[in-house]
Scaffold this motif. Sequence first.
Motif, PDB file in Angstrom:
ATOM      1  N   VAL A 262      31.807  26.701  40.746  1.00 10.39           N
ATOM      2  CA  VAL A 262      32.575  26.353  39.549  1.00 10.39           C
ATOM      3  C   VAL A 262      33.286  27.586  38.998  1.00 10.39           C
ATOM      4  CG1 VAL A 262      32.408  25.513  37.174  1.00 10.39           C
ATOM      5  CG2 VAL A 262      31.086  24.404  38.977  1.00 10.39           C
ATOM      6  N   LEU A 263      32.577  28.716  38.938  1.00  8.04           N
ATOM      7  CA  LEU A 263      33.163  29.948  38.416  1.00  8.04           C
ATOM      8  C   LEU A 263      34.295  30.449  39.320  1.00  8.04           C
ATOM      9  CD1 LEU A 263      33.141  32.126  36.249  1.00  8.04           C
ATOM     10  CD2 LEU A 263      31.319  33.295  37.516  1.00  8.04           C
ATOM     11  N   ALA A 264      34.111  30.294  40.624  1.00 12.14           N
ATOM     12  CA  ALA A 264      35.146  30.721  41.573  1.00 12.14           C
ATOM     13  C   ALA A 264      36.421  29.910  41.379  1.00 12.14           C
ATOM     14  CB  ALA A 264      34.641  30.580  43.002  1.00 12.14           C
ATOM     15  N   VAL A 265      36.285  28.588  41.289  1.00 13.87           N
ATOM     16  CA  VAL A 265      37.454  27.718  41.098  1.00 13.87           C
ATOM     17  C   VAL A 265      38.133  28.031  39.770  1.00 13.87           C
ATOM     18  CG1 VAL A 265      38.191  25.327  40.738  1.00 13.87           C
ATOM     19  CG2 VAL A 265      36.545  25.869  42.550  1.00 13.87           C
ATOM     20  N   PHE A 266      37.327  28.195  38.728  1.00 12.71           N
ATOM     21  CA  PHE A 266      37.878  28.488  37.403  1.00 12.71           C
ATOM     22  C   PHE A 266      38.607  29.833  37.407  1.00 12.71           C
ATOM     23  CE2 PHE A 266      37.698  30.168  33.083  1.00 12.71           C
ATOM     24  CZ  PHE A 266      38.109  29.070  32.332  1.00 12.71           C
ATOM     25  N   SER A 267      37.994  30.850  38.038  1.00 10.46           N
ATOM     26  CA  SER A 267      38.574  32.190  38.026  1.00 10.46           C
ATOM     27  C   SER A 267      39.831  32.293  38.889  1.00 10.46           C
ATOM     28  CB  SER A 267      37.531  33.217  38.492  1.00 10.46           C
ATOM     29  OG  SER A 267      36.434  33.253  37.609  1.00 10.46           O
ATOM     30  N   LYS A 268      39.954  31.433  39.870  1.00  9.57           N
ATOM     31  CA  LYS A 268      41.176  31.423  40.679  1.00  9.57           C
ATOM     32  C   LYS A 268      42.381  31.015  39.847  1.00  9.57           C
ATOM     33  CE  LYS A 268      40.035  32.463  45.025  1.00  9.57           C
ATOM     34  NZ  LYS A 268      40.697  33.542  45.795  1.00  9.57           N
ATOM     35  N   LYS A 269      42.138  30.178  38.841  1.00 11.69           N
ATOM     36  CA  LYS A 269      43.235  29.675  38.011  1.00 11.69           C
ATOM     37  C   LYS A 269      43.383  30.448  36.701  1.00 11.69           C
ATOM     38  CE  LYS A 269      43.022  24.945  39.808  1.00 11.69           C
ATOM     39  NZ  LYS A 269      42.908  23.502  39.471  1.00 11.69           N
ATOM     40  N   PHE A 270      42.255  30.988  36.204  1.00 13.67           N
ATOM     41  CA  PHE A 270      42.289  31.682  34.912  1.00 13.67           C
ATOM     42  C   PHE A 270      41.651  33.054  35.053  1.00 13.67           C
ATOM     43  CE2 PHE A 270      42.003  27.116  34.084  1.00 13.67           C
ATOM     44  CZ  PHE A 270      43.121  26.914  33.276  1.00 13.67           C
ATOM     45  N   GLN A 271      42.470  34.084  34.971  1.00 14.93           N
ATOM     46  CA  GLN A 271      41.995  35.460  35.025  1.00 14.93           C
ATOM     47  C   GLN A 271      42.154  36.102  33.645  1.00 14.93           C
ATOM     48  OE1 GLN A 271      40.733  37.510  37.559  1.00 14.93           O
ATOM     49  NE2 GLN A 271      40.567  35.750  38.931  1.00 14.93           N
ATOM     50  N   PRO A 272      41.281  37.037  33.275  1.00 13.52           N
ATOM     51  CA  PRO A 272      41.448  37.743  32.003  1.00 13.52           C
ATOM     52  C   PRO A 272      42.803  38.463  31.951  1.00 13.52           C
ATOM     53  CG  PRO A 272      39.305  38.191  32.960  1.00 13.52           C
ATOM     54  CD  PRO A 272      40.090  37.487  34.015  1.00 13.52           C
ATOM     55  N   LYS A 273      43.361  38.611  30.767  1.00  8.51           N
ATOM     56  CA  LYS A 273      44.658  39.284  30.625  1.00  8.51           C
ATOM     57  C   LYS A 273      44.579  40.724  31.105  1.00  8.51           C
ATOM     58  CE  LYS A 273      46.397  36.461  26.791  1.00  8.51           C
ATOM     59  NZ  LYS A 273      46.872  36.456  25.388  1.00  8.51           N
ATOM     60  N   ASN A 274      43.466  41.368  30.792  1.00  9.83           N
ATOM     61  CA  ASN A 274      43.267  42.761  31.208  1.00  9.83           C
ATOM     62  C   ASN A 274      42.226  42.795  32.333  1.00  9.83           C
ATOM     63  OD1 ASN A 274      44.964  43.837  29.086  1.00  9.83           O
ATOM     64  ND2 ASN A 274      43.290  43.332  27.685  1.00  9.83           N
ATOM     65  N   ILE A 275      42.619  43.348  33.477  1.00 11.68           N
ATOM     66  CA  ILE A 275      41.689  43.498  34.590  1.00 11.68           C
ATOM     67  C   ILE A 275      40.827  44.726  34.345  1.00 11.68           C
ATOM     68  CG2 ILE A 275      41.446  43.817  37.068  1.00 11.68           C
ATOM     69  CD1 ILE A 275      42.525  41.078  36.226  1.00 11.68           C
ATOM     70  N   PHE A 276      39.534  44.497  34.206  1.00 11.58           N
ATOM     71  CA  PHE A 276      38.603  45.573  33.826  1.00 11.58           C
ATOM     72  C   PHE A 276      38.024  46.244  35.064  1.00 11.58           C
ATOM     73  CE2 PHE A 276      34.167  46.828  33.085  1.00 11.58           C
ATOM     74  CZ  PHE A 276      34.325  47.758  32.071  1.00 11.58           C
ATOM     75  N   ARG A 277      38.082  47.585  35.072  1.00 10.66           N
ATOM     76  CA  ARG A 277      37.450  48.384  36.121  1.00 10.66           C
ATOM     77  C   ARG A 277      36.590  49.454  35.456  1.00 10.66           C
ATOM     78  NH1 ARG A 277      37.486  46.132  40.810  1.00 10.66           N
ATOM     79  NH2 ARG A 277      37.071  48.178  41.716  1.00 10.66           N
ATOM     80  N   ILE A 278      35.354  49.578  35.896  1.00 13.41           N
ATOM     81  CA  ILE A 278      34.454  50.580  35.316  1.00 13.41           C
ATOM     82  C   ILE A 278      34.944  51.983  35.636  1.00 13.41           C
ATOM     83  CG2 ILE A 278      32.116  51.552  35.469  1.00 13.41           C
ATOM     84  CD1 ILE A 278      31.081  48.706  35.780  1.00 13.41           C
TER      85      ILE A 278
END
Length: 533
Positions: A262-278
């Motif tokens: 479910v999270l994979a399908v959701f994340s394919k369509k909706f990504q956070p505005k800012n891509i976070f990298r540690i």
Amino acid sequence: MLVHSFNPFGNLALSSLIAAIPIILFLLCLTVFKMKGIYAAITTLVVTLLIALPFFKLPGGIATGGVIEGFYQGIIPIGYIVIMAVLLYKTTQESGQFSTIQDSIMSISQDQRIQLLLIGFAFNGFLEGAAGFGVPIAICALLLAQLGFKPLQAAMLCLIANAASGAFGAIGIPVGIVNTLHLPGHVEAMSVSQVSTLTLAIINFIIPFLLIFIIDGFKGIKETLPQILVASITYTVLQGLITVFVGPELADIIPPLVTMGVLAVFSKKFQPKNIFRIQKDVKPEAVTPHSGKEILYAWSPFIILTVIVMIWSATFFKNLFAPNGPLSALVFNFNLPGTYSDVAHKPITLSFNFIGQTGTAILLTIIITVLMSKKVNFGDAGRLFVEAFKELWLPILTICFILAISKITTYGGLSAAMGQGIAKAGGVFPILSPILGWIGVFMTGSVVNNNSLFAPIQASVAQQIGTSAPLLVGANTVGGVAAKLISPQSIAIATAAVKQVGKESELLKMTLKYSVALLIFICIWTFILSMFM
């Protein structure tokens, strides 16, 4: 209890203190004397017999039978399940399917908060259910480190995330073992599974929020709130339904699998505005792309496992082996000679049902996986079985000794004596109940061993103070899960996985506050629940 009295000294305080010697000794052997688990268990069993036989008047035949029963149940069903679970994992590694599984997860998003939810939370939970025994911590911490997480931070996050799945690791053994203990009040794994959900549902829901907060604060929670809610709600609701209506076996298989999907399908369509990298200067490793067919094939062993275990756990299947059932002739019961008790009016009985074992369900999955594979044959499976056996025979033997201790303390009345003594705490005991589990897992590193040692005491106290025995056994389990964050065994596995051996104390400091916070919540919540149960 198979003796006439749990108070042989005519003084309850003294009897309960003498009865507690084996438990105290076991903990001292592991901590103060720094003994290996197997030597601590052997020493404790000898001392337990020296107390139970002369002082609590446990007949020698019953004592021998109790040791035999403990070893038998340590091998079947527990050892059988553990070896088959790890063999399935090794088979998917050998076939290359596990590598594809890793790639399929890492390709979903470059945002490390999403990767943490997928790998640290959901995949961690799935591996706990499929293999347990340190496998999820080792693999997921290494995966996160490879994705750019700081090594010790990756280890800490996986340890914290494991709090959502530790109660049902390796096909539900930590709770399933309750059925082998013959607890006072006829407490069964199903009832413990159901009651534990009242606490675990809250913990499961909170863990994803906590993980994101640790790496990116409230800002991270705000930016990934939809993904967090998808993970939290999917996992919590599904595990709750399974533990209430099906039992513990699939509680860490279906929920994390569905959560990842479910999270994979959701994340394919909706990504956070800012891509976070540690570590913004560290570029993510390239992920090998795979077709949908390849991904489905990679996941097929665990999909098959889910279906087969669901069948094995179903009431209709279990009824096949019930007395007068169609397959009842395949169930063999053995009365151990010399174990007849004039208290229970029956001997100790061992039951053997090869087909009905959960381990057989996993074995069938392995056979199907090998038949489907072009890279692994049955010769390879035999070699992998030998590898798994070499890795696991000592932990399984340790479990056998601990179960033998549990049988002797139960049959000899030691658990009843300790329960009577602890029951003097009265209605306040439920707030202390999870602490026993926390101590047990911290010392042994295993929720299975913890329940073997302390579940009989919890059930006995519940009878004395008039509260729910499944609630206290569940509190013992959940309290134990909180200690997995800091148990020396878990810490050692985590640091080794991310190549930070020697920094165990540093990792312990990082996880300690979360372990204690979880324990405090579990204690207070258990006390509240006890007022209504």
